[in-house]
Design a protein around this motif. Structure first.
Motif, PDB file in Angstrom:
ATOM      1  N   GLN A  63       0.856  -1.178   0.000  1.00 33.38           N
ATOM      2  CA  GLN A  63       0.000   0.000   0.000  1.00 33.38           C
ATOM      3  C   GLN A  63       0.897   1.234   0.000  1.00 33.38           C
ATOM      4  OE1 GLN A  63      -3.408  -0.096   2.677  1.00 33.38           O
ATOM      5  NE2 GLN A  63      -3.120  -2.277   3.002  1.00 33.38           N
ATOM      6  N   LEU A  64       0.378   2.322  -0.507  1.00 38.59           N
ATOM      7  CA  LEU A  64       1.199   3.513  -0.719  1.00 38.59           C
ATOM      8  C   LEU A  64       1.212   4.379   0.534  1.00 38.59           C
ATOM      9  CD1 LEU A  64       0.053   4.300  -4.371  1.00 38.59           C
ATOM     10  CD2 LEU A  64       1.903   2.813  -3.580  1.00 38.59           C
ATOM     11  N   THR A  65       1.914   3.893   1.564  1.00 36.93           N
ATOM     12  CA  THR A  65       1.994   4.594   2.839  1.00 36.93           C
ATOM     13  C   THR A  65       3.439   4.632   3.321  1.00 36.93           C
ATOM     14  OG1 THR A  65       1.736   2.628   4.223  1.00 36.93           O
ATOM     15  CG2 THR A  65      -0.291   3.698   3.453  1.00 36.93           C
ATOM     16  N   GLU A  66       3.691   5.515   4.265  1.00 35.78           N
ATOM     17  CA  GLU A  66       5.025   5.619   4.856  1.00 35.78           C
ATOM     18  C   GLU A  66       5.416   4.317   5.546  1.00 35.78           C
ATOM     19  OE1 GLU A  66       7.407   8.409   8.111  1.00 35.78           O
ATOM     20  OE2 GLU A  66       5.660   9.179   7.051  1.00 35.78           O
ATOM     21  N   ASP A  67       4.474   3.708   6.257  1.00 30.96           N
ATOM     22  CA  ASP A  67       4.777   2.446   6.926  1.00 30.96           C
ATOM     23  C   ASP A  67       5.209   1.378   5.930  1.00 30.96           C
ATOM     24  OD1 ASP A  67       4.305   3.417   9.423  1.00 30.96           O
ATOM     25  OD2 ASP A  67       2.334   2.501   9.669  1.00 30.96           O
ATOM     26  N   GLU A  68       4.540   1.334   4.782  1.00 28.29           N
ATOM     27  CA  GLU A  68       4.877   0.316   3.788  1.00 28.29           C
ATOM     28  C   GLU A  68       6.262   0.557   3.185  1.00 28.29           C
ATOM     29  OE1 GLU A  68       2.131  -2.464   2.394  1.00 28.29           O
ATOM     30  OE2 GLU A  68       2.699  -2.142   4.482  1.00 28.29           O
TER      31      GLU A  68
END
Length: 613
Positions: A359-364
């Motif tokens: 997913q396009l997130t900072e965590d990912e």
């Protein structure tokens, strides 16, 4: 007098010659076995790995059967080898290195089965069924709309509606009750297998993989936790207070604990999803990488390329073309898959892959760096003996990618062009950045501890099958100060709602990794010539750091992890002080914020209020 000593030595040597000869024969026999076991294990590993990959990326009845069939052959080989190694360990005269190698063979299987093909097959069937139950689980609301776990995680992270959060939290935990009896049977079989190999139970078997006894390892883990605990307690106090202020006393227990459904995470294992609540109107973190990804229209491949670029900047080789051809980066629309992120070296040589539903997130972004860390580790030790292909200890494997991810800061994002300028370094911005990191790294520590402490109690029989759930929540409360938002009973099996329980992955490695990564980062920053605050360091572009790092990776598990750690950092033990140094400014700030608050939590559960609207 000299002649007497010489004669005595000759007599002693003559009398001991048969013993010395026997010892030499035992050593030679053990070394020959170790080499034969290497070849045999290598031969059965490849088809089993390919079958597991297919099952994880295309879940059907047939692919599940493929895993069981190839896994059975692999496990029967492992069981036979483990028993031979166990027998050889009982012979006198073996060198320390040979004893260590035999222990590697004895402990290859994650779940050792009894010496019975039917029991081995049953253990594999249970394992595949547990993973299938988890991977295909979903939650359907009253309107019939069904959500996958990934979709639920995304909503939980952004929702600020306690009723919606509670529905998702409870909904996902409907997946795990069918696992309960399967898990109980699995424990019995694996415990029997561990006992056959000379261990007290499966927990002792897992803990003894760390170049020390199982009891010594458990004591070391508790010691590390006690050192890190004051930092966690300060964070927990502040977060609990902010959640109470935000949601109101009617939506929190009032006993000092944090209700699990309000943490922005399905398992309350990290709290980065509620950064806005925790920081309130105070300065936000210096950048929002999730927003940057959207603004730059970056996709999953772009994120993986970004992570690869970091490792290449350290002087490591790019990933092979087959990595890009064979990896699973996003969730397919046409079939069930296991989305839980993992890194693979299918042929144990150059067939590197990752399996994710990015997913396009900072965590990912951080997860991708973490998984590629596994891949680069796998590549570094690929030429070692089969039984030496692995991390110095399991925590090293998990720590590597996370140590790299600590360099994903404003300086690095500016270096690669994702920020126009490096963020300012004033105190407020510094505290916000450290809080963002602590909600991920520090909040995780006691959760990681609980997952394996619960299993150790289950494996030893201290916790019976009729008290799985109550023991789980007792530990969650004791170590985390986190409580269930609604009453739970033994009709539930909440541990099974976390992948690593049905997936049978020991979790101590993650606890160690969350401490080791700061030791690694501290050493790598030193090699990179960085002299400022540790949280501002990025080792991007430092080949000096990369060269030393790769030497550590290439050692694999060929020697005790304490030796490998000492060669890399100069220290022979895990040291939480590196983490404490990293977060020292935040700890001072938290202590100031917590003045006048009643910190700590009640160890016994109290009656819970009804969830708010």
């Amino acid at each position: 007098m000299y002649l007497f000593r010489t004669a005595l030595a000759v007599v002693t040597l003559s009398a001991g010659a048969p013993l010395a000869l026997a010892a030499n024969q035992h050593e030679a026999e053990a070394r020959a076995f170790f080499l034969e076991a290497r070849d045999e294990a290598t031969a059965v590993a490849l088809p089993a790995a390919r079958a597991r990959w297919i099952f994880n990326t295309y879940i059907t009845h047939d692919t599940q059967q493929m895993v069981i069939e190839t896994g059975k052959q692999r496990e029967l080989t492992r069981v036979a080898q483990a028993r031979q190694a166990h027998a050889l360990l009982g012979k006198p005269g073996l060198s320390d290195s040979t004893r260590r190698d035999l222990n590697k063979v004895r402990q290859t299987a994650n779940l050792p089965s009894p010496a019975d093909p039917a029991a081995t097959a049953r253990l594999l069937e249970i394992g595949a069924e547990l993973k299938n139950l988890y991977a295909t689980g979903s939650y359907c609301d009253n309107n019939g709309e069904c959500l996958s776990l990934r979709e639920m995680e995304r909503i939980l992270r952004s929702s600020r509606d306690p009723a919606e959060q509670l529905a998702l939290w409870q909904g996902w935990r409907e997946v795990s009750p069918p696992m309960r009896q399967l898990y109980r049977e699995q424990v019995e079989l694996a415990n029997a297998g561990a006992s056959d190999l000379g261990f007290d139970d499966l927990g002792d078997y897992w803990r003894s993989r760390y170049d020390m006894s199982g009891d010594d390892f458990a004591a070391a883990i508790e010691r590390y936790w006690q050192q890190a605990k004051p930092l966690y307690e300060a964070l927990q106090c502040h977060v609990q207070a902010r959640l109470t202020e935000y949601y109101g006393a009617e939506n929190t227990p009032g006993d000092g604990t944090i209700p699990a459904h309000l943490t922005g995470n399905m398992w309350a294992q990290n709290w980065s999803g509620i950064e806005d609540i925790v920081m309130g109107s105070q300065t936000a973190a210096p950048f929002d990488l999730t927003a940057i990804l959207a603004e730059r229209e970056m996709d999953a491949i772009d994120i993986v390329k970004m992570a690869e670029g970091f490792f290449v900047s350290l002087g490591l080789e790019p990933l092979p073309d087959t990595f890009w051809e064979r990896s699973m980066f996003t969730r397919p629309a046409d079939r069930e898959v296991v989305c839980h992120a993992s890194a693979w070296n299918v042929d144990m040589q150059d067939d590197l892959r990752i399996k994710m539903c990015i997913q396009l997130t900072e965590d990912e972004v951080k997860v991708v760096h973490h998984e590629l860390g596994h891949n680069y580790y796998q590549r570094a030790y690929k030429d070692l003996n089969y039984f030496h292909r692995g991390a110095a200890n399991p925590g090293f494997h998990e720590a590597l990618g996370d140590a790299i991810a600590l360099s994903i800061n404003g300086t690095y994002l500016h270096q690669i062009g994702l920020l126009d300028s490096a963020p300012k370094a004033d105190k407020q911005t510094q505290i916000a950045a450290l809080m963002k990191m602590a909600l991920d790294k520090v909040a995780f520590l006691p959760f990681a501890l609980v997952v394996d402490k619960w299993r150790w109690q289950v494996f030893s029989g201290e916790v019976g099958g009729e008290e799985y759930n109550s023991a789980w929540w007792q530990l969650r409360r004791q170590y985390q100060g986190v409580s269930a938002p609604v009453a739970r009973s033994e009709a539930n099996f909440d541990p099974g709602a976390k992948y690593h329980i049905p997936g049978n992955t020991s979790y101590s490695r993650y606890f160690l990794a969350h401490l080791l990564q700061f030791q690694f980062h501290e050493r790598l920053c030193e090699l990179a010539g960085f002299a400022g605050p540790l949280h501002q360091c990025s080792i991007y572009g430092s080949q000096a750091a990369g060269d030393t790092l790769n030497k550590m990776l290439a050692a694999g598990t060929s020697r005790p992890w304490q030796d490998t750690l000492e060669a890399f950092t100069g220290e022979r033990d895990v040291d939480p002080r590196a983490m404490l140094n990293y977060f020292a400014p935040l700890k001072t700030w938290l202590d100031e914020q917590n003045k006048g608050r009643q910190c700590g939590w009640q160890q016994a559960a109290t009656a819970r209020p009804s969830p708010g609207p």
